[in-house]
Design a protein around this motif. Structure first.
Motif, PDB file in Angstrom:
ATOM      1  N   ASP A 155       4.480 -17.678 -77.224  1.00  0.00           N
ATOM      2  CA  ASP A 155       3.939 -17.648 -75.860  1.00  0.00           C
ATOM      3  C   ASP A 155       4.376 -16.392 -75.108  1.00  0.00           C
ATOM      4  O   ASP A 155       5.531 -15.955 -75.243  1.00  0.00           O
ATOM      5  CB  ASP A 155       4.424 -18.873 -75.077  1.00  0.00           C
ATOM      6  CG  ASP A 155       3.840 -20.163 -75.619  1.00  0.00           C
ATOM      7  OD1 ASP A 155       2.744 -20.111 -76.214  1.00  0.00           O
ATOM      8  OD2 ASP A 155       4.477 -21.227 -75.450  1.00  0.00           O
ATOM      9  N   GLU A 172       8.712 -17.549 -75.256  1.00  0.00           N
ATOM     10  CA  GLU A 172       9.454 -18.271 -76.310  1.00  0.00           C
ATOM     11  C   GLU A 172       8.537 -18.425 -77.508  1.00  0.00           C
ATOM     12  O   GLU A 172       7.329 -18.189 -77.423  1.00  0.00           O
ATOM     13  CB  GLU A 172       9.863 -19.669 -75.822  1.00  0.00           C
ATOM     14  CG  GLU A 172       8.652 -20.532 -75.478  1.00  0.00           C
ATOM     15  CD  GLU A 172       8.895 -22.038 -75.591  1.00  0.00           C
ATOM     16  OE1 GLU A 172       9.924 -22.454 -76.136  1.00  0.00           O
ATOM     17  OE2 GLU A 172       8.008 -22.779 -75.146  1.00  0.00           O
ATOM     18  N   ASN A 174       7.459 -21.480 -80.216  1.00  0.00           N
ATOM     19  CA  ASN A 174       7.572 -22.910 -80.510  1.00  0.00           C
ATOM     20  C   ASN A 174       7.331 -23.123 -81.988  1.00  0.00           C
ATOM     21  O   ASN A 174       6.252 -22.806 -82.492  1.00  0.00           O
ATOM     22  CB  ASN A 174       6.533 -23.691 -79.700  1.00  0.00           C
ATOM     23  CG  ASN A 174       6.831 -23.628 -78.217  1.00  0.00           C
ATOM     24  OD1 ASN A 174       7.788 -24.222 -77.742  1.00  0.00           O
ATOM     25  ND2 ASN A 174       6.039 -22.865 -77.482  1.00  0.00           N
ATOM     26  N   GLU A 454      -0.232 -17.855 -68.916  1.00  0.00           N
ATOM     27  CA  GLU A 454       0.647 -17.706 -70.089  1.00  0.00           C
ATOM     28  C   GLU A 454      -0.228 -17.765 -71.332  1.00  0.00           C
ATOM     29  O   GLU A 454      -0.976 -18.720 -71.528  1.00  0.00           O
ATOM     30  CB  GLU A 454       1.690 -18.840 -70.081  1.00  0.00           C
ATOM     31  CG  GLU A 454       2.732 -18.716 -71.178  1.00  0.00           C
ATOM     32  CD  GLU A 454       3.893 -19.726 -71.028  1.00  0.00           C
ATOM     33  OE1 GLU A 454       4.026 -20.354 -69.951  1.00  0.00           O
ATOM     34  OE2 GLU A 454       4.647 -19.886 -72.004  1.00  0.00           O
ATOM     35  N   ARG A 485      -2.845 -20.859 -70.811  1.00  0.00           N
ATOM     36  CA  ARG A 485      -2.499 -21.908 -69.838  1.00  0.00           C
ATOM     37  C   ARG A 485      -2.271 -21.252 -68.490  1.00  0.00           C
ATOM     38  O   ARG A 485      -1.695 -20.167 -68.421  1.00  0.00           O
ATOM     39  CB  ARG A 485      -1.219 -22.628 -70.268  1.00  0.00           C
ATOM     40  CG  ARG A 485      -1.417 -23.555 -71.440  1.00  0.00           C
ATOM     41  CD  ARG A 485      -0.104 -24.108 -71.928  1.00  0.00           C
ATOM     42  NE  ARG A 485       0.784 -23.044 -72.385  1.00  0.00           N
ATOM     43  CZ  ARG A 485       2.062 -23.209 -72.684  1.00  0.00           C
ATOM     44  NH1 ARG A 485       2.624 -24.390 -72.559  1.00  0.00           N
ATOM     45  NH2 ARG A 485       2.790 -22.210 -73.098  1.00  0.00           N
TER      46      ARG A 485
END
Ligand code: ADP
Ligand code: MG
Ligand code: MG
Length: 509
Positions: A155, A172, A174, A454, A485
């Motif tokens: 992200d 980060e 994921n 994002e 998002r």
């Protein structure tokens, strides 16, 4: 058969001649007459509501129906319009994804690196310590399975700190239950339609296709095939309250399309009916499991009992391909992200590829250790002096866990003299350029908001550790679509499931 949420209850609905014939609640085969009646009543109301098309038509639709009374399935939260994203940053994020895949894969198999990186964290963070213990147990016994399946999502936000072109900065990565690939596969045509209705035909053609669900399913299918048993299933390990069910269903459906059976199970199903045979093949409810796809198990509260932890260990020890395996789970921790930003660390993973190191490093924001010692002390001093410039992150996932501003200051004051501070990392706060949009969600009033975006990029890989390094170079390294998002700038933190961000599509500029 479909599964729906109705007044907080999970309903399993079977259709015949457009009518419900059976309903089970909470996944158990329990017929409830009242649920059927209630559902039929709501379904009639829901039939009158369609996907919002543009703002005026949306108001018209909603005029007759009070959404708060309509406690049935509703549309996924989404922006009314797509948001602008610079083309160069978008393609930069796609390009670096293959290297992030390789990096996660390498870290996950580097026990010494994980041990060193997480040593301080696990002395104070019980959750990470527990995961780390499972990692050690698995290594001591010896891994049963050499096939690795990674489905991750990196992200980013576009930082506008330097005047001119905004720069791509990673928030980060994921590696565990990276969600929304399913829902985001369906949003491009919603935005195309809205733009056409709004008279923006040319823009509508610029919304990119995005089939992340198929991309993730492709990798799962490949791992299933390598496992090599036609009878074995793909098990989705899911939560008790299945807020994300429709997102997951898209991936399940893609697997069924490929003639691969999927089953949804919870930790307690595994602890009740799961077992390993002498070859460590995993059986759950009498069925052999080829792939365990974890969509639950990333938060401490996901483990409600000791049995749930035992179930996690059982799956990790098994021959089933785990997505992610425990090493890959640990590779996605925020502490590992911070350690990677230290000088010389990326170079160790890409010893002869300085251009790859540079490509990855250019996406790093400032990340700072809070370990005991002079470096950590310096971090504390800097953060207390200018808290508005930073984000304080514990080793948690799912949104809503980070600390900002006054709260960051307060927590740092409390922990600065003790080892407790090692549970966190500090990160530069990214300042994306705000954009105007309307966030459509069932529980929020309609208004124009100042928003922040994002961008996420899904990456998948399947590799087999039993192959030689040379053979492994051919391992699948794939980009699997993107996710945008958007949230109101009033919120510091994010997350769609956390009720803050909504789905969006990039309109490339
Ligand atoms: P989680 O694993 O809970 O999603 P994240 O690190 O992604 O944790 O943080 C959650 C949200 O907080 C992000 O979606 C983003 O909105 C915000 N956020 C996190 N880090 C930063 C940062 N460095 N700068 C600005 N906002 C951030
Ligand atoms: Mg996360
Ligand atoms: Mg996040």
């Amino acid at each position: 058969t479909s599964e729906v949420l109705c007044q907080g209850e999970k309903l399993l609905v079977r259709w015949k001649d457009n009518n419900i014939v059976t309903v089970a609640t909470n996944m158990e085969e329990k017929y409830t007459e009242t649920s059927v009646k209630r559902w039929n009543r709501h379904r009639r109301a829901f039939d009158n509501v369609q996907q919002p098309k543009c703002i005026s038509r949306y108001n018209e639709h909603m005029g007759g129906v009070d959404l708060h009374d309509l406690q049935v399935v509703t549309y996924a939260p989404i922006t009314l319009f797509p948001s602008p994203v610079p083309k160069s940053a978008f393609y930069q994020a796609l390009a670096v994804q293959v290297h992030y895949n390789t990096l996660v894969d390498k870290i996950s198999q580097d026990a010494d690196f994980l041990q060193a990186a997480l040593a301080s964290t696990i002395t104070v963070d019980n959750f990470t310590a527990r995961l780390f213990k499972i990692h050690q147990q698995v290594l001591e016994e010896g891994k049963a399975q050499s096939i690795v399946l990674g489905l991750n999502r990196s992200d980013y936000m576009l930082d506008q700190k330097n005047e001119g072109c905004p720069t791509l900065k990673q928030i980060e990565i994921n590696t565990f239950a990276a969600g929304l690939a399913g829902l985001t596969s369906h949003t491009p045509h919603v935005h195309r339609h809205i733009l056409k209705v709004a008279g923006c035909v040319e823009e509508s053609q610029r919304i990119l296709d995005n089939n992340s669900a198929a991309g993730l399913a492709e990798a799962i299918a490949k791992a299933w095939e390598l496992y090599g048993s036609k009878r074995a299933i793909v098990m989705f390990l899911v939560e008790e309250n299945q807020i994300n069910i429709f997102d997951q269903r898209c991936i399940e459906n893609e697997l069924w399309k490929r003639n691969i059976s999927t089953k949804r199970k919870r930790f307690r199903d595994v602890s009740k009916t799961g077992s390993l045979d002498p070859d460590r093949k995993l059986f759950v409810d009498g069925q052999e499991v080829a792939v365990v796809y974890f969509r639950n198990g990333y938060m401490p509260q996901n483990y409600q009992s000791e049995q749930d932890w035992q179930a996690r260990l059982l799956m990790e020890r098994s021959l089933a391909v785990k997505c992610p395996d425990i090493g890959t789970h640990l590779a996605g921790t925020k502490k590992v992200q911070q350690v990677l930003s230290q000088p010389g660390v990326l170079e160790k993973f890409f010893p002869e590829q300085p251009q790859v190191v540079e490509q990855i490093r250019s996406t790093f924001a400032g990340l700072y250790t809070l370990d005991m010692g002079p470096e950590g002390d310096k971090t504390i001093e800097m953060a207390l002096r200018t808290p508005g410039l930073f984000v304080l992150k514990p080793q948690r996932e799912g949104g809503g866990n980070n600390l900002y501003g006054a709260e960051l200051q307060q927590v740092l004051q409390e922990v600065k003299g003790s080892e407790e501070r090692m549970a966190y990392i500090l990160m530069d706060k990214i300042h994306p350029t705000p954009v105007q949009n309307i966030l459509l969600r069932r529980d929020a009033p309609l208004k124009i908001s100042t928003c922040l975006c994002e961008l996420g990029v899904f990456g998948t890989y399947v590799s087999d550790l039993s192959l030689t390094k040379r053979e492994r170079n051919g391992a699948e390294q794939v980009r699997a679509g993107h996710l945008l998002r958007t949230k109101s700038s009033e919120h510091a933190d994010g997350g769609v499931a956390a009720g803050v961000a909504v789905l969006d599509n990039p309109l490339l500029l």
